[in-house]
Write a protein that holds these residues in place. Structure first.
Motif, PDB file in Angstrom:
ATOM      1  N   PHE A 115      28.237  38.096  20.195  1.00 42.42           N
ATOM      2  CA  PHE A 115      28.190  38.308  21.641  1.00 42.42           C
ATOM      3  C   PHE A 115      29.152  37.381  22.385  1.00 42.42           C
ATOM      4  CE2 PHE A 115      24.093  40.243  20.471  1.00 42.42           C
ATOM      5  CZ  PHE A 115      24.260  41.462  21.110  1.00 42.42           C
ATOM      6  N   GLU A 116      29.502  36.279  21.774  1.00 44.28           N
ATOM      7  CA  GLU A 116      30.543  35.432  22.365  1.00 44.28           C
ATOM      8  C   GLU A 116      31.888  36.146  22.345  1.00 44.28           C
ATOM      9  OE1 GLU A 116      32.686  31.078  21.603  1.00 44.28           O
ATOM     10  OE2 GLU A 116      30.787  31.557  20.622  1.00 44.28           O
ATOM     11  N   LEU A 117      32.206  36.798  21.218  1.00 35.03           N
ATOM     12  CA  LEU A 117      33.447  37.564  21.127  1.00 35.03           C
ATOM     13  C   LEU A 117      33.390  38.809  22.002  1.00 35.03           C
ATOM     14  CD1 LEU A 117      34.447  37.372  17.348  1.00 35.03           C
ATOM     15  CD2 LEU A 117      35.676  36.428  19.301  1.00 35.03           C
ATOM     16  N   LEU A 118      32.229  39.440  22.087  1.00 37.59           N
ATOM     17  CA  LEU A 118      32.072  40.612  22.947  1.00 37.59           C
ATOM     18  C   LEU A 118      32.321  40.235  24.408  1.00 37.59           C
ATOM     19  CD1 LEU A 118      31.333  43.581  23.305  1.00 37.59           C
ATOM     20  CD2 LEU A 118      28.922  42.899  23.387  1.00 37.59           C
ATOM     21  N   HIS A 119      31.811  39.089  24.800  1.00 33.66           N
ATOM     22  CA  HIS A 119      32.054  38.605  26.164  1.00 33.66           C
ATOM     23  C   HIS A 119      33.541  38.333  26.381  1.00 33.66           C
ATOM     24  CE1 HIS A 119      31.343  36.576  29.960  1.00 33.66           C
ATOM     25  NE2 HIS A 119      32.028  35.526  29.522  1.00 33.66           N
ATOM     26  N   ASN A 151      38.871  42.829  31.789  1.00 38.74           N
ATOM     27  CA  ASN A 151      38.869  42.543  33.230  1.00 38.74           C
ATOM     28  C   ASN A 151      40.217  42.010  33.717  1.00 38.74           C
ATOM     29  OD1 ASN A 151      36.198  43.336  33.569  1.00 38.74           O
ATOM     30  ND2 ASN A 151      35.394  41.287  33.200  1.00 38.74           N
ATOM     31  N   GLU A 152      40.963  41.383  32.810  1.00 37.78           N
ATOM     32  CA  GLU A 152      42.247  40.805  33.183  1.00 37.78           C
ATOM     33  C   GLU A 152      43.370  41.851  33.245  1.00 37.78           C
ATOM     34  OE1 GLU A 152      43.010  37.651  34.093  1.00 37.78           O
ATOM     35  OE2 GLU A 152      40.855  37.260  34.078  1.00 37.78           O
ATOM     36  N   LEU A 153      43.134  43.020  32.653  1.00 40.72           N
ATOM     37  CA  LEU A 153      44.165  44.061  32.628  1.00 40.72           C
ATOM     38  C   LEU A 153      44.341  44.656  34.026  1.00 40.72           C
ATOM     39  CD1 LEU A 153      43.145  45.882  29.331  1.00 40.72           C
ATOM     40  CD2 LEU A 153      45.054  44.304  29.648  1.00 40.72           C
ATOM     41  N   CYS A 154      45.569  44.803  34.434  1.00 40.62           N
ATOM     42  CA  CYS A 154      45.826  45.376  35.755  1.00 40.62           C
ATOM     43  C   CYS A 154      47.216  46.014  35.765  1.00 40.62           C
ATOM     44  CB  CYS A 154      45.720  44.314  36.846  1.00 40.62           C
ATOM     45  SG  CYS A 154      46.870  42.948  36.657  1.00 40.62           S
ATOM     46  N   GLY A 155      47.415  46.954  36.662  1.00 42.03           N
ATOM     47  CA  GLY A 155      48.695  47.629  36.791  1.00 42.03           C
ATOM     48  C   GLY A 155      48.915  48.093  38.215  1.00 42.03           C
ATOM     49  N   TYR A 156      50.121  48.600  38.457  1.00 43.69           N
ATOM     50  CA  TYR A 156      50.480  49.036  39.813  1.00 43.69           C
ATOM     51  C   TYR A 156      51.375  50.270  39.712  1.00 43.69           C
ATOM     52  CZ  TYR A 156      52.713  49.048  44.423  1.00 43.69           C
ATOM     53  OH  TYR A 156      53.179  49.414  45.662  1.00 43.69           O
ATOM     54  N   LYS A 157      51.114  51.239  40.570  1.00 42.63           N
ATOM     55  CA  LYS A 157      51.973  52.416  40.625  1.00 42.63           C
ATOM     56  C   LYS A 157      52.007  52.951  42.043  1.00 42.63           C
ATOM     57  CE  LYS A 157      48.593  56.039  39.569  1.00 42.63           C
ATOM     58  NZ  LYS A 157      48.258  57.164  38.648  1.00 42.63           N
ATOM     59  N   GLU A 158      52.982  53.791  42.278  1.00 47.84           N
ATOM     60  CA  GLU A 158      53.083  54.450  43.588  1.00 47.84           C
ATOM     61  C   GLU A 158      52.755  55.925  43.428  1.00 47.84           C
ATOM     62  OE1 GLU A 158      57.027  53.672  44.987  1.00 47.84           O
ATOM     63  OE2 GLU A 158      56.403  51.849  46.032  1.00 47.84           O
TER      64      GLU A 158
END
Length: 252
Positions: free
Chosen positions: A69-73, A80-87
């Motif tokens: 569960f430590e690795l699962l967390h 949660n850190e993944l992010c992107g941007y598009k138009e």
């Protein structure tokens, strides 16, 4: 005072024989009681061993759960850190006099699980098929590598964490083989179809070759729709969402 002892004069007690009989009875009874004592001690020890074994199993399982569960967390934190941007186009206007077209766009940010959904759509829209299936596969991997290169700093940590979870499950001596499958299913339930899409193409590159063993052993790509894959775009390109989903179900 003197103790009064009554003795029947008709019976004569042979003290030597009586002593021998007493020794015999005492020896037999002593042996019986010793055997009973040994049996009781043995059963008590066996029970203690069973309790100890049960406690060890509980402790081992608890230790594995802590790591798991430590690795699962950590995996959830990486997502949660993944992010992107598009138009995206929100309005198109054409000047009647000049015939010029004005396109109005707005920026859209996406993160978490949406990151995989949006990036998959971008790749699917840009991808163009070749004249053979083998060429299609090579080209699909090439399109994936463009995505990986662009997002390497974010996506590589995600893959490493996911790999470490399956490595922990597979190599652990703290749980049984049956339990390993259950834990693997628990992780597979966390993965969206879009995540499976990228895991599959990553495994076709040098960066994901080690993961192939776990992908096959634990059937990680079980729920990946075939008609979402790039190399099959000739078949699903003109399908609407309902037709594609129906075809995926039949194929599955």
């Amino acid at each position: 005072g003197h103790a009064l002892v009554w003795r029947d004069p008709n019976y004569i007690v042979n003290d030597e024989l009586f002593g021998t009989f007493g020794d015999f009875v005492g020896g037999v009874l002593g042996t019986i009681f010793t055997i009973i004592s040994v049996i009781i001690v043995a059963k008590t020890f066996a029970h203690q061993q069973d309790v100890t074994t049960d406690n060890e199993i509980v402790l081992k399982t608890q230790r594995f759960n802590d790591l798991f569960f430590e690795l699962l967390h950590l995996y959830q934190s990486e997502v949660n850190e993944l992010c992107g941007y598009k138009e995206r186009v929100v309005n198109v206007k054409q000047n009647v006099k000049t015939q010029q077209i004005k396109v109005q766009k707005e920026g859209v940010q996406y993160n978490n699980k949406d990151f995989f959904d949006e990036e998959k759509l971008i790749i699917q829209e840009r991808y163009r098929n070749q004249m053979s299936f083998e060429k299609n596969k090579r080209r699909a991997v090439g399109y994936y590598m463009l995505f990986y290169t662009k997002n390497r700093s974010k996506i590589s940590a995600y893959y490493r964490t996911l790999y470490r979870i399956y490595e922990l499950i597979d190599k652990s001596d703290l749980i049984s083989e049956l339990q390993k499958k259950e834990y693997a299913k628990m992780i597979r339930a966390q993965l969206t179809e879009s995540e499976l899409f990228f895991i599959r193409y990553n495994a076709m590159t040098i960066y994901g070759q080690q993961f192939i063993y776990y992908i096959n052993k634990y059937n990680i790509l079980k729920n990946l729709p075939a008609f979402e894959l790039l190399e099959f775009k000739d078949w699903w390109e003109r399908m609407n969402i309902i037709e594609r989903e129906g075809t995926n179900i039949i194929y599955y």
